[in-house]
Design a protein around this motif. Structure first.
Motif: not given
Length: 392
Positions: A34-44, A127-138, A146-149
């Motif tokens: 969700r971050a607008p750029v690749a998150d490299d925040a943090g120290a070591g 990601v605003t919603d995840v719908e587990d559709s059962g045997p087929g996909c999420v 919408v991404l199906e996986a």
């Protein structure tokens, strides 16, 4: 299981590692962050042998070793500089085949991203919603698409939204009683040891040396949540200014704008499962722990390798996730409990009598006690992922 498709929610260390592992066993993977750029925040970050072994299994160990600095000399000290428990990094290397290594978190993120093909990481996609559709996909709704996986990996951190959706009755993360300030120095600092950890009353200060001469330092303090300082370096100089070298030098080599300040939260109530339907929880989303053993990222890397191995071996997603849960939940939750205990008996102690008793016990402990304590958590053997047509 033959190659399927997966969506990984979260582009941190655990999410990127999971994507690499799943691709290595032949799956098609999309990482949404969700971050607008690749998150490299943090120290070591310091990586123990289990983390390095996990990276080796993912095919990413060599570039990380090349960018990291082995941590051979150091140990635990008191504010005046005396040693409580020296640690022999060479002995660890003899036992485990690798020493602890130190690396900037941004460098580790960059190396993990480089192991993925262009276009597999989508930033600025919440990601605003995840719908587990059962045997087929999420179905995953992210950034207006919408991404199906076949599988979703929730690697969205300590405040995981997916964990809250899957386990609405779980209390979620709680404040540990500590806060941490940390940074990477702006210039090289002469250091007599590769690393050190110093325990005072209700506080600790530690450093990790990097290969370019700079160092990461962190200060953990007993404190309620929400306290922030207009000038954090001034506060730290007052708190640690009389502590042993190189602590004052590390603070002096730091730019104020580089200081990060986070309250430490953890999952004190263990999750009842690391999977629900076709969704697997990984890293801090599954087992957020305090940093006192340096095992948070290492456990996320273990999760990633184990998940990929289970998916490759399992005949179905359901069986693969059941095996993943059975293998990862007991170990990672045990490490989280040990980290909590280490914090309470280390930085967390503030009563002078308790501090004195602890220090005496550490000084009297045999020299191999520190090595044995690290081996208890770092001596982990990853499953083999082999190679696959889609291997990174």
């Amino acid at each position: 299981m033959d190659g399927g498709s997966a969506v990984v929610v979260g582009g941190g260390i655990g999410g990127l590692a999971a994507a690499i592992g799943l691709r290595r066993v032949g799956w098609d993977v999309t990482v949404v962050e969700r971050a607008p750029v690749a998150d490299d925040a943090g120290a070591g970050i310091s990586l123990h042998a289990n983390g390095i072994r996990a990276l080796d299994a993912l095919g990413a160990g060599e570039p990380v070793r090349a960018a990291a600095r082995p941590q051979y000399t150091g140990g635990t000290r008191v504010p005046g500089g005396g040693w409580l428990s020296p640690m022999d990094g060479a002995a660890l290397e003899r036992e485990l085949g690798t020493p602890i290594v130190g690396i900037p978190r941004a460098t580790l993120h960059r190396l993990l991203r480089a192991a993925l093909p262009a276009g597999s990481l989508r930033v600025g996609s919440e990601v605003t919603d995840v719908e587990d559709s059962g045997p087929g996909c999420v179905r995953v709704r992210a950034g207006g698409h919408v991404l199906e996986a076949d599988l979703v990996v929730a690697a969205d951190g300590v405040r995981s939204r997916l964990r809250s959706r899957l386990f609405p009755g779980h209390p979620g993360p709680v404040h540990s009683g500590s806060t941490v300030l940390r940074a990477i120095t702006a210039r090289p600092v002469p250091l007599a040891t590769d690393f050190s950890l110093t325990w005072g009353r209700g506080a600790e200060f530690g450093h990790i040396a990097f290969s370019d001469g700079r160092a990461e330092w962190h200060a953990v303090l007993n404190a309620p949540p929400g306290i922030r300082h207009a000038d954090p370096l001034a506060v730290l100089r007052r708190r640690f200014g009389t502590w042993h070298d190189p602590i004052p030098a590390l603070l002096d080599a730091t730019r104020p704008e580089d200081v990060l300040h986070h309250d430490i939260h953890e999952l004190v109530t263990p999750l009842p499962a690391y999977a629900s339907g076709r969704v697997a929880l990984l890293g801090d989303a599954a087992h957020a722990m305090t940093p006192h053993l340096g095992q948070g990222a290492c456990q996320a890397l273990e999760d990633a390798v184990t998940l990929a191995a289970c998916v490759a071996a399992g005949p179905t997603v359901a069986s693969a996730l059941a095996r993943y849960d059975a293998e990862r939940r007991p170990r990672s939750q045990s490490v989280a409990r040990a980290a909590r205990l280490a914090g309470r008996t280390g930085q967390g102690l503030s009563h002078p009598v308790a501090v004195a008793l602890r220090n005496t016990a550490l000084r009297l402990a045999p020299s191999r006690a520190t090595v044995r304590a690290i081996l208890r958590h770092a001596d982990w053997t990853p499953p083999s992922l082999g190679s696959a047509p889609g291997a990174a």
